[in-house]
Write an enzyme that holds these catalytic residues in place. Sequence first.
Site, short mmCIF file in Angstrom:
data_model
loop_
_atom_site.label_atom_id
_atom_site.label_comp_id
_atom_site.label_asym_id
_atom_site.label_seq_id
_atom_site.Cartn_x
_atom_site.Cartn_y
_atom_site.Cartn_z
N TYR A 1 -1.82 -0.94 10.28
CA TYR A 1 -1.91 -1.29 8.86
C TYR A 1 -0.67 -0.83 8.10
O TYR A 1 -0.07 -1.60 7.34
CB TYR A 1 -3.17 -0.64 8.27
CG TYR A 1 -3.36 -0.89 6.79
CD1 TYR A 1 -3.90 -2.08 6.32
CD2 TYR A 1 -2.99 0.07 5.85
CE1 TYR A 1 -4.07 -2.31 4.96
CE2 TYR A 1 -3.16 -0.15 4.49
CZ TYR A 1 -3.71 -1.33 4.04
OH TYR A 1 -3.88 -1.55 2.70
N SER B 1 0.84 -1.20 0.00
CA SER B 1 0.00 0.00 0.00
C SER B 1 0.87 1.25 0.00
O SER B 1 1.97 1.23 0.59
CB SER B 1 -0.87 0.00 1.25
OG SER B 1 -1.46 1.27 1.44
N1 LIG Z 1 -8.88 -0.65 -1.65
C1 LIG Z 1 -7.83 0.15 -1.62
O1 LIG Z 1 -7.93 1.34 -1.87
C2 LIG Z 1 -6.46 -0.42 -1.28
C3 LIG Z 1 -5.37 0.44 -1.28
C4 LIG Z 1 -4.11 -0.06 -1.00
C5 LIG Z 1 -3.95 -1.40 -0.73
N2 LIG Z 1 -5.03 -2.24 -0.73
C6 LIG Z 1 -4.79 -3.67 -0.45
O2 LIG Z 1 -5.40 -4.42 -1.48
C7 LIG Z 1 -5.70 -5.73 -0.97
C8 LIG Z 1 -7.14 -6.10 -1.34
O3 LIG Z 1 -8.01 -5.25 -0.64
P1 LIG Z 1 -9.44 -4.80 -1.19
O4 LIG Z 1 -9.43 -3.33 -1.22
O5 LIG Z 1 -9.77 -5.57 -2.41
O6 LIG Z 1 -10.39 -5.18 0.03
P2 LIG Z 1 -11.31 -6.45 0.31
O7 LIG Z 1 -11.82 -6.27 1.69
O8 LIG Z 1 -12.27 -6.65 -0.81
O9 LIG Z 1 -10.25 -7.67 0.25
C9 LIG Z 1 -9.57 -8.17 1.37
C10 LIG Z 1 -9.97 -9.63 1.52
O10 LIG Z 1 -9.19 -10.22 2.57
C11 LIG Z 1 -10.05 -11.13 3.24
N3 LIG Z 1 -9.59 -11.42 4.60
C12 LIG Z 1 -9.58 -10.58 5.66
N4 LIG Z 1 -9.15 -11.23 6.75
C13 LIG Z 1 -8.88 -12.51 6.37
C14 LIG Z 1 -8.39 -13.67 7.05
N5 LIG Z 1 -8.08 -13.62 8.36
N6 LIG Z 1 -8.23 -14.82 6.35
C15 LIG Z 1 -8.54 -14.86 5.04
N7 LIG Z 1 -8.99 -13.80 4.32
C16 LIG Z 1 -9.15 -12.64 4.99
C17 LIG Z 1 -11.39 -10.40 3.27
O11 LIG Z 1 -12.47 -11.30 3.56
C18 LIG Z 1 -11.45 -9.78 1.90
O12 LIG Z 1 -12.13 -10.60 0.97
C19 LIG Z 1 -5.43 -5.68 0.53
O13 LIG Z 1 -4.17 -6.26 0.80
C20 LIG Z 1 -5.41 -4.19 0.83
O14 LIG Z 1 -4.63 -3.90 1.96
C21 LIG Z 1 -6.29 -1.77 -1.00
#
Ligand SMILES: NC(=O)c1ccc[n+]([C@@H]2O[C@H](COP(=O)([O-])OP(=O)(O)OC[C@H]3O[C@@H](n4cnc5c(N)ncnc54)[C@H](O)[C@@H]3O)[C@@H](O)[C@H]2O)c1
Length: 271
Positions: free
Chosen positions: A166, A153
């Site tokens: 985080y 991130s």
């Molecule tokens: N959305 C953004 O703007 C953004 C920005 C920077 C980084 N990210 C990163 O992108 C990645 C995907 O995030 P996203 O935005 O698609 O969100 P999201 O919530 O759709 O995806 C995260 C997934 O991780 C799963 N998860 C959480 N805890 C878990 C556990 N203990 N065991 C198994 N699965 C688990 C959740 O159920 C979820 O489906 C993450 O690593 C997030 O940190 C997202």
Amino acid sequence: MLWEGALLPAEVTNNTRRRALVTGAAGGLGREVALQLAARGCAVAITDINAQGVQETAALLRERTGDVEAIVGDFTIEGAPEAAVEKVVARWGGIDILVNNAGYGVIEPFLDATFKAWTRTLALNVTALAMACKAAGRVMREQRSGRIVNITSPGSRMALPDYTAYTASKAGVDSITRAAAVALAPYGVLVNSLAPGMMDTEMQRSTEIDLARAAGRNDLQAFLDERTRRIPLGRRAEISEVAEAVVWLCLDSPAYMTAERLNMSGGLDKD
Ligand SMILES: NC(=O)c1ccc[n+]([C@@H]2O[C@H](COP(=O)([O-])OP(=O)(O)OC[C@H]3O[C@@H](n4cnc5c(N)ncnc54)[C@H](O)[C@@H]3O)[C@@H](O)[C@H]2O)c1
């Protein structure tokens, strides 16, 4: 040398088909990456704690490929990452691609930090990710090929006092990516990371609602608009365009590129 994953779907055979595991694929970025990998002819395994989301993603994948392995479970349980990799190997005889996408974060002012939030965040974003890299890396070492992409991130390099567990965990992802890349380089295995910008996923939505509350802001839409205006490209990222870049690292990026961090943040993250 051309990595065989660069083949077009029509050219993929049982000998050249890539076998992929995507974590956190119940929705958001993970689901989109899984679908795009399947569209490129990969056999795709998905894992997530959200059982319903896993079923939905698996159903979408089955429309594109018959070859889907769906694993429901908490990735932070000891042995879960290793077991997921073993399932992929048992099913398809190896693993070519690991996308460590599952992530967790909670808004919590630094001076109100709780052991629970820190433990849960680091258990998934750092420990489980490292164990998955290790487990897949061991198989890829024997294969003398493979690619790992870790989702980090822009926050990993920022000072965000309401989101420190985080951001610290994502700094851990960067560190693990560099170490795994060096550990696996002698075997031709590539390890890179990708930092998405703001994508309107479930996780991002709930995080920003909490962030607005922590900042004492009741005007949520104005708060969101201000954050969007801070992005040099002036808009949030489409999940699909970020997934395209992940898939590029999985299948198409040059074989000399490892230990790299790819920024897909519209200019938010600049080094
Ligand atoms: N959305 C953004 O703007 C953004 C920005 C920077 C980084 N990210 C990163 O992108 C990645 C995907 O995030 P996203 O935005 O698609 O969100 P999201 O919530 O759709 O995806 C995260 C997934 O991780 C799963 N998860 C959480 N805890 C878990 C556990 N203990 N065991 C198994 N699965 C688990 C959740 O159920 C979820 O489906 C993450 O690593 C997030 O940190 C997202």
